[in-house]
Write a protein that holds these residues in place. Structure first.
Motif, PDB file in Angstrom:
ATOM      1  N   PRO A  77      54.946 104.543  71.942  1.00 53.94           N
ATOM      2  CA  PRO A  77      54.860 103.435  72.303  1.00 53.94           C
ATOM      3  C   PRO A  77      55.645 102.788  71.031  1.00 53.94           C
ATOM      4  O   PRO A  77      55.209 102.641  69.694  1.00 53.94           O
ATOM      5  N   PRO A  78      56.543 101.307  70.668  1.00 55.97           N
ATOM      6  CA  PRO A  78      56.822 100.393  69.947  1.00 55.97           C
ATOM      7  C   PRO A  78      56.174 100.278  68.948  1.00 55.97           C
ATOM      8  O   PRO A  78      56.545 100.736  67.499  1.00 55.97           O
ATOM      9  N   GLU A  79      54.977 100.009  69.001  1.00 55.84           N
ATOM     10  CA  GLU A  79      53.922 100.186  68.197  1.00 55.84           C
ATOM     11  C   GLU A  79      53.435 100.615  67.414  1.00 55.84           C
ATOM     12  O   GLU A  79      53.426 100.708  66.363  1.00 55.84           O
ATOM     13  N   GLU A  80      53.570 102.325  67.908  1.00 54.43           N
ATOM     14  CA  GLU A  80      52.890 103.157  67.779  1.00 54.43           C
ATOM     15  C   GLU A  80      54.135 103.514  66.354  1.00 54.43           C
ATOM     16  O   GLU A  80      54.141 104.030  65.367  1.00 54.43           O
ATOM     17  N   PHE A  81      55.528 103.968  66.911  1.00 57.83           N
ATOM     18  CA  PHE A  81      56.718 104.287  66.201  1.00 57.83           C
ATOM     19  C   PHE A  81      56.605 103.725  64.757  1.00 57.83           C
ATOM     20  O   PHE A  81      57.115 104.006  64.168  1.00 57.83           O
ATOM     21  N   TYR A  82      56.833 102.205  65.490  1.00 59.53           N
ATOM     22  CA  TYR A  82      57.034 101.714  63.495  1.00 59.53           C
ATOM     23  C   TYR A  82      55.681 101.840  62.525  1.00 59.53           C
ATOM     24  O   TYR A  82      56.115 100.943  61.913  1.00 59.53           O
ATOM     25  N   LYS A  83      54.758 101.845  63.176  1.00 56.30           N
ATOM     26  CA  LYS A  83      53.543 102.179  61.798  1.00 56.30           C
ATOM     27  C   LYS A  83      54.629 102.836  61.357  1.00 56.30           C
ATOM     28  O   LYS A  83      53.703 103.708  61.155  1.00 56.30           O
ATOM     29  N   GLY A  84      54.583 102.187  59.907  1.00 55.76           N
ATOM     30  CA  GLY A  84      54.522 103.071  58.360  1.00 55.76           C
ATOM     31  C   GLY A  84      56.113 102.944  58.286  1.00 55.76           C
ATOM     32  O   GLY A  84      56.208 103.911  57.480  1.00 55.76           O
ATOM     33  N   LYS A  85      56.829 103.336  59.032  1.00 55.71           N
ATOM     34  CA  LYS A  85      58.205 102.956  58.938  1.00 55.71           C
ATOM     35  C   LYS A  85      58.647 102.288  58.574  1.00 55.71           C
ATOM     36  O   LYS A  85      58.355 101.058  57.962  1.00 55.71           O
TER      37      LYS A  85
END
Length: 347
Positions: A30-38
């Protein structure tokens, strides 16, 4: 492998394949997991300096608050060919296409091939890109000095307005030619004014009666005294929709004499209506694309972003990605005869 185990292995492989085929969303981030730390990049198609770069840096400072997973948002300058290099890089996938990259380009790049009829040397298709919206439209106004006989736009059909321009290929010349052809307005052009500030001085010295175009933002900032002291009359405004700050100033397109004249004027002013366009690669995953668009829409309403922009003399009214996409599609869908007409006035 023992032959007696083969049926079981085949069954297991089939089951795993079936699960993968039937339920890919279960394995997608999901976007929230994908963007975390990016790191999320807002690229600018120009060298540092100028309103495009300033807008992008302000947006970058606030966009992270609204992106899922709160990634680190940075800016990156990728200049070249008036931002066409960045537009082409994004379109052809020479930048990250996973949803961690968007770009800011000049509105002229969006419409250049359409309006000039000249094929681009590099590949970029405005109809196959993901438009993200932008912080503001570009509103310009036509003005008359207070001593002129022209007191409203309709007067331009009976009284000639002496205006100053920098050259035959200037925006002032183009808009004067356009409105002469579509609205019957009368302008007398005096070339040789090297800048907007010099043209302004020409009005103050009595050499000129007005200007066919001046950015509303620049007028409010550089010449606020003119407005306060009523030294000028606002005749018309550009764009396809009225600027909220100018509800009583008519749209230039509304003075078009025929339906075809209006189509020509609308096509010309479409570039100003998209303002400062932002775009993302065509292949960004749909859920991340939706997340970025939502974050940008929220950022354009952020009081802190708006306050910071206003301190820099910038307006933030917000142009939605839907509106930007429609304006571009409508422009490219104009009849060929209309597109040919507009090339005569376009700069």
């Amino acid at each position: 492998v023992c032959s007696s185990d083969l049926p079981a292995l085949r069954a297991s492989a089939f089951a795993l394949g079936l699960i993968a085929a039937l339920s890919p969303p279960a394995f997608a981030q999901p976007p929230e997991e994908f963007y975390k730390g990016k790191t999320f990049i807002v690229a600018i198609g120009f060298a540092p300096g100028g309103s495009h770069a300033l807008n992008a840096r302000i947006i970058a400072r606030h966009l992270g608050k609204y992106l899922p997973g709160k990634p680190n948002v940075i800016t990156q300058n990728i200049p070249g060919a008036g931002s066409l290099k960045l537009a082409s890089d994004i379109f052809e996938g020479r930048v990250p296409t996973d949803g961690t990259f968007i770009g800011a380009i000049n509105r002229s790049v969006v419409f250049d091939e359409l309006l000039t009829g000249k094929a681009r040397e590099v590949k970029f298709d405005p109809l196959k890109i993901n438009w993200m919206g932008g912080p503001d439209t570009i509103t310009s106004v036509g003005v008359a000095w207070h001593t002129s006989k022209v007191k409203k736009a309709e007067d331009l059909r009976t009284h000639e307005l002496i205006i100053g321009t920098s050259a035959d290929a200037s925006a002032g010349t183009a808009i004067a030619k356009l409105l002469a052809g579509t609205a019957g307005f009368k302008f007398k052009l005096i070339n040789g004014y090297p800048s907007g500030s010099e043209t302004d001085l020409g009005m103050e010295r009595g050499e000129l009666d007005g200007r066919s175009t001046i950015p509303w933002g620049a007028l409010k900032g550089r010449n606020a005294g003119w407005l306060k002291e009523k030294k000028i009359v606002l005749l018309y405004q550009s764009g396809l929709e009225k600027n909220p700050e100018l509800p009583d100033v008519p749209l230039a397109i509304d003075f078009s004499r025929t339906p075809d004249d209006r189509k020509v004027a609308e096509l010309f002013f479409a570039a100003e209506d998209v303002g400062y366009p932002y775009l993302a690669p065509p292949t960004v995953p749909a859920d991340r694309l939706a997340a970025i668009r939502d974050a940008m829409a929220k950022a354009f309403k952020d009081p802190e972003l708006i306050a910071e922009a206003q301190k820099q003399g910038l307006d933030v009214t917000g142009v939605s990605w839907q509106r930007m996409t429609k304006v571009i599609q409508d422009a490219y869908g104009a009849p060929e005869a209309i597109r040919k007409q507009i090339g005569r006035a376009h700069v």
